[in-house]
Write an enzyme that holds these catalytic residues in place. Structure first.
Site, PDB file in Angstrom:
ATOM      1  N   LYS A   1       0.732  -1.138   0.173  1.00 27.49           N
ATOM      2  CA  LYS A   1      -0.104   0.123   0.033  1.00 27.49           C
ATOM      3  C   LYS A   1       0.996   1.361   0.138  1.00 27.49           C
ATOM      4  O   LYS A   1       1.909   1.201   0.438  1.00 27.49           O
ATOM      5  CB  LYS A   1      -1.017  -0.013   1.059  1.00 27.49           C
ATOM      6  CG  LYS A   1      -2.213  -1.030   0.831  1.00 27.49           C
ATOM      7  CD  LYS A   1      -3.503  -0.923   1.713  1.00 27.49           C
ATOM      8  CE  LYS A   1      -4.606  -1.976   1.042  1.00 27.49           C
ATOM      9  NZ  LYS A   1      -5.554  -2.408   2.255  1.00 27.49           N
TER      10      LYS A   1
ATOM     11  N   ARG B   1      -3.377 -10.224   4.732  1.00 29.65           N
ATOM     12  CA  ARG B   1      -3.858 -10.065   3.545  1.00 29.65           C
ATOM     13  C   ARG B   1      -2.736  -9.360   2.620  1.00 29.65           C
ATOM     14  O   ARG B   1      -2.180  -8.271   2.691  1.00 29.65           O
ATOM     15  CB  ARG B   1      -4.997  -9.228   3.320  1.00 29.65           C
ATOM     16  CG  ARG B   1      -5.459  -9.272   1.812  1.00 29.65           C
ATOM     17  CD  ARG B   1      -6.999  -8.414   1.852  1.00 29.65           C
ATOM     18  NE  ARG B   1      -7.424  -8.224   0.707  1.00 29.65           N
ATOM     19  CZ  ARG B   1      -7.176  -7.599  -0.645  1.00 29.65           C
ATOM     20  NH1 ARG B   1      -6.071  -6.659  -0.581  1.00 29.65           N
ATOM     21  NH2 ARG B   1      -7.772  -7.653  -1.731  1.00 29.65           N
TER      22      ARG B   1
END
Ligand code: HH2
Length: 259
Positions: free
Chosen positions: A204, A240
């Site tokens: 991210k 994740r």
């Protein structure tokens, strides 16, 4: 470990490499072989600025992949749409990963309840198109905790067994870099809700911004692994991730130290 397979042309993190069903299936098989307990298959990008896609388009993207993986690779379906979840569950998906925490499609809760599937409820402030414009909280951790507790209550009230629900602070969904790292730093305040906590910080942009690029849209694998290990130490149950092997190896080492 939850591996990520975005069957999309526009995901921030894997840039369309798994848009071709054959590539998505191969990625899912590899992630499973590398140690992912589940592979999270999604047909709609939720990256900042992403536009929504129709249910038909989402089904067109994910169904061939789910059909190919059936009885071979355990999958979760990353969707907010009841029709997509229903089809995915028919094709053997074990978990519904809903980034709207049952606030998107009023039909989704019943689909999950009837199927007996697992459910992930994620926090998001705003909606993907605009969520990174100016995220604000008085205290991000207590606000996310209160939201997740409320959505857990709503899911249980809709007939979904509490033991089947996991919670996710939604790293990058309406949060600044500081908000994201504070959520992981104080993860204990979320684990105290009594449900397994999912953390998705893999690749991210906060990781790229942390390393000095204010315009970053993604983060490196090494930075992802570092944050994942820290999240694991603070009680994350499910990570994740896009790079399964690297995370499995790092966690094996971290576990050996922490054991
Ligand atoms: N992050 C993304 C998508 N789905 N689901 C959960 N539960 N937690 C997350 O942190 C999460 C999620 C965004 O990442 P990615 O799937 O890599 O990208 P995109 O949304 O662009 O497909």
């Amino acid at each position: 470990m939850l591996g990520v397979v975005n069957v999309t042309p526009d995901s921030f993190s894997d840039g369309g490499v798994n848009y071709e069903p054959a590539n998505a299936v191969a990625s899912a098989r590899r992630m499973h072989a590398e140690g992912a307990a589940l592979v999270d298959v999604g047909g709609e990008s939720t990256r900042p600025g992403a536009e929504a896609v129709s249910a038909d388009e989402e089904l067109r993207r994910v169904v061939p992949v789910l059909e190919a993986l059936r009885d071979e690779v355990p999958v979760s379906i990353d969707t907010s749409k009841a029709v997509v979840a229903r089809r995915a569950l028919e094709l053997g998906a074990a978990l519904v990963n809903d980034v709207t925490a049952l606030r998107g499609d009023p039909g989704l809760a019943a689909v999950v309840a009837e199927s007996g599937a697992y459910l992930c409820l994620m926090h998001m402030q705003g909606e993907p198109r605009t969520m990174q414009a100016d995220p604000r909280y008085d205290d991000v951790v207590s606000e996310v905790a209160a939201f997740l507790e409320q959505r857990l209550g709503a899911a249980v009230a809709a007939g979904i067994a509490e033991e089947r629900i996991c919670l996710d602070p939604g790293i990058g969904f309406g949060k600044t870099v500081e908000h994201n790292f504070e959520l992981i730093r104080r993860l204990g305040e979320l684990t105290s809700l009594g449900r397994p906590i999912v953390v998705g910080i893999s690749r991210k942009s906060s990781l790229g911004k942390l390393l000095g690029d204010p315009a970053a849209t993604t983060g490196s694998v090494a930075a992802s692994v570092g944050a994942a290990v820290a999240a694991y130490e603070r009680g994350a149950t499910i990570l994740r991730v896009h790079d399964v092997r690297e995370h499995v190896e790092a966690l094996a080492a971290a576990r050996a130290v922490l054991a």
